[in-house]
Design a protein around this motif. Structure first.
Motif, PDB file in Angstrom:
ATOM      1  N   LEU A  86       0.826  -1.213   0.000  1.00  0.00           N
ATOM      2  CA  LEU A  86       0.000   0.000   0.000  1.00  0.00           C
ATOM      3  C   LEU A  86       0.858   1.259   0.000  1.00  0.00           C
ATOM      4  CD1 LEU A  86      -2.917  -0.827   2.490  1.00  0.00           C
ATOM      5  CD2 LEU A  86      -3.008  -0.604   0.011  1.00  0.00           C
ATOM      6  N   VAL A  87       2.179   1.095   0.112  1.00  0.00           N
ATOM      7  CA  VAL A  87       3.040   2.279   0.208  1.00  0.00           C
ATOM      8  C   VAL A  87       3.260   2.889  -1.172  1.00  0.00           C
ATOM      9  CG1 VAL A  87       5.329   3.118   0.858  1.00  0.00           C
ATOM     10  CG2 VAL A  87       4.152   1.441   2.306  1.00  0.00           C
ATOM     11  N   ILE A  88       3.672   2.077  -2.121  1.00  0.00           N
ATOM     12  CA  ILE A  88       4.043   2.607  -3.443  1.00  0.00           C
ATOM     13  C   ILE A  88       2.885   3.364  -4.116  1.00  0.00           C
ATOM     14  CG2 ILE A  88       4.754   1.950  -5.806  1.00  0.00           C
ATOM     15  CD1 ILE A  88       6.691  -0.014  -4.476  1.00  0.00           C
ATOM     16  N   PRO A  89       1.673   2.791  -4.184  1.00  0.00           N
ATOM     17  CA  PRO A  89       0.607   3.558  -4.872  1.00  0.00           C
ATOM     18  C   PRO A  89       0.336   4.910  -4.229  1.00  0.00           C
ATOM     19  CG  PRO A  89      -0.288   1.562  -3.832  1.00  0.00           C
ATOM     20  CD  PRO A  89       1.200   1.457  -3.775  1.00  0.00           C
ATOM     21  N   HIS A  90       0.482   4.984  -2.908  1.00  0.00           N
ATOM     22  CA  HIS A  90       0.232   6.276  -2.253  1.00  0.00           C
ATOM     23  C   HIS A  90       1.377   7.250  -2.494  1.00  0.00           C
ATOM     24  CE1 HIS A  90      -2.808   3.773  -0.243  1.00  0.00           C
ATOM     25  NE2 HIS A  90      -3.499   4.892  -0.315  1.00  0.00           N
ATOM     26  N   GLN A  99       0.939  10.869  -4.412  1.00  0.00           N
ATOM     27  CA  GLN A  99       1.049  11.783  -3.265  1.00  0.00           C
ATOM     28  C   GLN A  99       0.613  13.220  -3.567  1.00  0.00           C
ATOM     29  OE1 GLN A  99       4.262  10.866  -0.685  1.00  0.00           O
ATOM     30  NE2 GLN A  99       4.750  13.008  -0.385  1.00  0.00           N
ATOM     31  N   GLU A 100       1.095  13.750  -4.703  1.00  0.00           N
ATOM     32  CA  GLU A 100       0.773  15.146  -5.038  1.00  0.00           C
ATOM     33  C   GLU A 100      -0.744  15.371  -5.092  1.00  0.00           C
ATOM     34  OE1 GLU A 100       2.786  17.993  -5.876  1.00  0.00           O
ATOM     35  OE2 GLU A 100       4.019  16.702  -4.585  1.00  0.00           O
ATOM     36  N   GLU A 101      -1.393  14.478  -5.856  1.00  0.00           N
ATOM     37  CA  GLU A 101      -2.849  14.612  -6.022  1.00  0.00           C
ATOM     38  C   GLU A 101      -3.589  14.433  -4.696  1.00  0.00           C
ATOM     39  OE1 GLU A 101      -5.055  12.929  -9.674  1.00  0.00           O
ATOM     40  OE2 GLU A 101      -3.188  11.803  -9.531  1.00  0.00           O
ATOM     41  N   LEU A 113      -2.415  14.974  -1.677  1.00  0.00           N
ATOM     42  CA  LEU A 113      -2.196  16.131  -0.796  1.00  0.00           C
ATOM     43  C   LEU A 113      -3.002  17.334  -1.279  1.00  0.00           C
ATOM     44  CD1 LEU A 113       1.610  15.800   0.040  1.00  0.00           C
ATOM     45  CD2 LEU A 113      -0.352  15.306   1.513  1.00  0.00           C
ATOM     46  N   GLY A 114      -3.197  17.409  -2.593  1.00  0.00           N
ATOM     47  CA  GLY A 114      -4.013  18.486  -3.166  1.00  0.00           C
ATOM     48  C   GLY A 114      -5.435  18.454  -2.609  1.00  0.00           C
ATOM     49  N   VAL A 115      -5.954  17.248  -2.407  1.00  0.00           N
ATOM     50  CA  VAL A 115      -7.303  17.097  -1.848  1.00  0.00           C
ATOM     51  C   VAL A 115      -7.339  17.706  -0.439  1.00  0.00           C
ATOM     52  CG1 VAL A 115      -8.955  15.394  -0.951  1.00  0.00           C
ATOM     53  CG2 VAL A 115      -7.874  15.035  -3.186  1.00  0.00           C
ATOM     54  N   VAL A 116      -6.305  17.406   0.344  1.00  0.00           N
ATOM     55  CA  VAL A 116      -6.281  17.900   1.731  1.00  0.00           C
ATOM     56  C   VAL A 116      -6.222  19.428   1.734  1.00  0.00           C
ATOM     57  CG1 VAL A 116      -5.039  17.804   3.932  1.00  0.00           C
ATOM     58  CG2 VAL A 116      -5.137  15.787   2.464  1.00  0.00           C
ATOM     59  N   LYS A 117      -5.374  19.972   0.865  1.00  0.00           N
ATOM     60  CA  LYS A 117      -5.246  21.448   0.795  1.00  0.00           C
ATOM     61  C   LYS A 117      -6.584  22.068   0.437  1.00  0.00           C
ATOM     62  CE  LYS A 117      -0.406  22.017  -0.315  1.00  0.00           C
ATOM     63  NZ  LYS A 117       0.511  22.013  -1.450  1.00  0.00           N
ATOM     64  N   ASN A 118      -7.242  21.439  -0.522  1.00  0.00           N
ATOM     65  CA  ASN A 118      -8.540  21.937  -0.967  1.00  0.00           C
ATOM     66  C   ASN A 118      -9.533  21.956   0.205  1.00  0.00           C
ATOM     67  OD1 ASN A 118     -10.760  22.610  -2.399  1.00  0.00           O
ATOM     68  ND2 ASN A 118     -10.785  20.797  -3.725  1.00  0.00           N
ATOM     69  N   VAL A 119      -9.585  20.844   0.940  1.00  0.00           N
ATOM     70  CA  VAL A 119     -10.544  20.775   2.050  1.00  0.00           C
ATOM     71  C   VAL A 119     -10.151  21.765   3.147  1.00  0.00           C
ATOM     72  CG1 VAL A 119     -11.515  19.267   3.835  1.00  0.00           C
ATOM     73  CG2 VAL A 119     -11.202  18.396   1.527  1.00  0.00           C
TER      74      VAL A 119
END
Ligand SMILES: Cc1ncc(COP(=O)(O)O)c(C=O)c1O
Length: 385
Positions: A12-16, A20-22, A24-30
């Motif tokens: 589960l590490v590699i896909p995340h 990562q950029e996308e 983290l973008g969700v978190v910034k948006n929220v």
């Protein structure tokens, strides 16, 4: 001493890291609008996932277990109603039946598909049940309990044989709730409709889990109910949110069972990759079939029935000496799992149901032989070999 795992059962590490950029973008948006609960991100994920499943509605909830429980409640399960499922599933299926007030009844699985055997279902309905003269509904002959519904579990990524199950449900007036928690994107060829149908679009409703290790996993807990029935969707929406359609106007008691906005945003990002990930799982599975053919039958590989397109949530083989195989794999640093070692009817939690060894022979035999091999989209050919 065994090696530290060199080939994990699931990575589960590699896909995340790759996303990562996308993500983290969700978190910034929220964070920019503090819309943590409900709102546009949840709604757009719900629309996207409904489309993905070819279902009209999707209601995001807190887990697959909630999705099942809320679906049973919305289906009108009354205290003591019989709900039929299989003993070869994760306990959440049956926990949700009990928590909705239902009474669990098991029927065995099919020898080759590991999902509900329609013939065992037919046998139960025809030999153990009858139409009650007064209520005109199907009841269990001995207990006089109303038989309310059927829960086929699309296990390991493969759908159950839905045509005969749906036909029997129709004949006896039972609901069908698909447990699709392991089957995001799996397909079933309905001979009756002469068309491929997606998991999540066939029953009255379906439950999905977005537990991180699923084909579509959240970065935490999550789940969804899909349905084509608008009134049913409204009901699930209310149940997930304290029984309210309008804030502080409660038509009934419900739950705090909502999907939060960050998880929904993350799920939307990952959903864009799901078809590709599922294809990759299918290719890996076919490669396993070829590689393991060299074992000349000592390893029984999973059968993909002609009427299904599995998304191989798990790649489950059967062997006679499982302990030795798992020890060998562990020694070589290769992860493996067992899904599931003890059939539900023999679990301590279900002692009160009064089952004994031998009641569901196919499930019991397989529980002693099954091993799940590493299966995840980034698994390389070298690792597989
Ligand atoms: C077949 C099945 N049903 C239900 C569930 C419950 O889902 P969750 O863990 O999201 O509550 C799972 C998840 O593990 C599952 O595999």
């Amino acid at each position: 001493m065994t090696n530290p795992t060199k080939i994990p059962f699931l990575d589960l590490v590699i896909p995340h890291q790759e996303l990562q950029e996308e993500l983290l973008g969700v978190v910034k948006n929220v964070f920019s609008n503090a819309g943590f609960i409900g709102g546009p991100m949840v709604e757009s994920f719900e629309r996207e996932f409904a489309d993905f499943c070819n279902a009209k509605y999707c209601i995001g909830v807190n887990s697959g277990t909630d999705a099942l429980r809320f679906a049973f409640m919305a289906a009108g399960v009354r205290s003591g109603d019989v709900i039929i499922t299989v003993p070869n599933t994760f306990i959440a299926t049956t926990e949700a039946i009990t928590q909705a007030g239902g009474q669990i009844v098991f029927v065995d699985i099919h020898e080759q598909t590991y999902t509900m055997d329609p013939e065992r279902l037919r046998e139960y309905l025809e030999t153990k049940c009858e139409i009650d003269g007064a209520s005109k509904s199907l009841v269990e002959r001995k207990s006089r309990r109303r038989v309310a519904g059927i829960v086929p579990v699309h296990l390991y990524g493969q759908t159950a044989d839905m045509d005969p199950i749906l036909e029997m449900a129709k004949k006896y007036g039972l609901f069908v709730i698909e447990d699709a928690c392991q089957a995001h994107g799996a397909e079933y060829f309905s001979k009756k409709e002469n068309a491929w149908r997606r998991a999540g679009s066939m029953g009255k409703a379906a439950a999905f889990s977005f537990y991180p290790g699923k084909n579509l996993g959240a970065c935490g807990e999550g789940g969804a109910v899909t349905t084509n029935d608008e009134a049913f969707a409204q009901q699930v929406k209310m149940i997930r949110d304290h029984g309210q359609a309008k804030k502080y106007y409660h038509d009934m008691e419900g739950y705090n069972g909502r999907l939060d906005a960050i998880q929904a945003g993350w799920l939307s990002v990952k959903l864009r990759h799901l078809a590709k990930w599922n294809e990759s799982r299918r290719a890996l599975a076919h490669r396993y079939h070829d590689l393991l053919a060299e074992a000349n039958g000592a390893v029984v590989t999973p059968l993909e029935a002609s009427w299904t397109r599995s998304v191989y949530h798990l790649y489950v083989v059967r062997v006679q000496d499982r302990e030795a195989l798992q020890a060998y794999l562990a020694e070589a640093g290769i992860g493996s799992g067992i899904h599931y070692p003890i059939p539900l009817h023999l679990q301590k939690a279900y002692q009160h149901l009064g089952h004994k060894k031998g009641d569901f022979p196919v499930t019991e035999r397989f529980a002693a032989e099954i091993v799940s091999l590493p299966m995840f989209p980034g698994l390389t050919n070298g690792q597989q070999e």
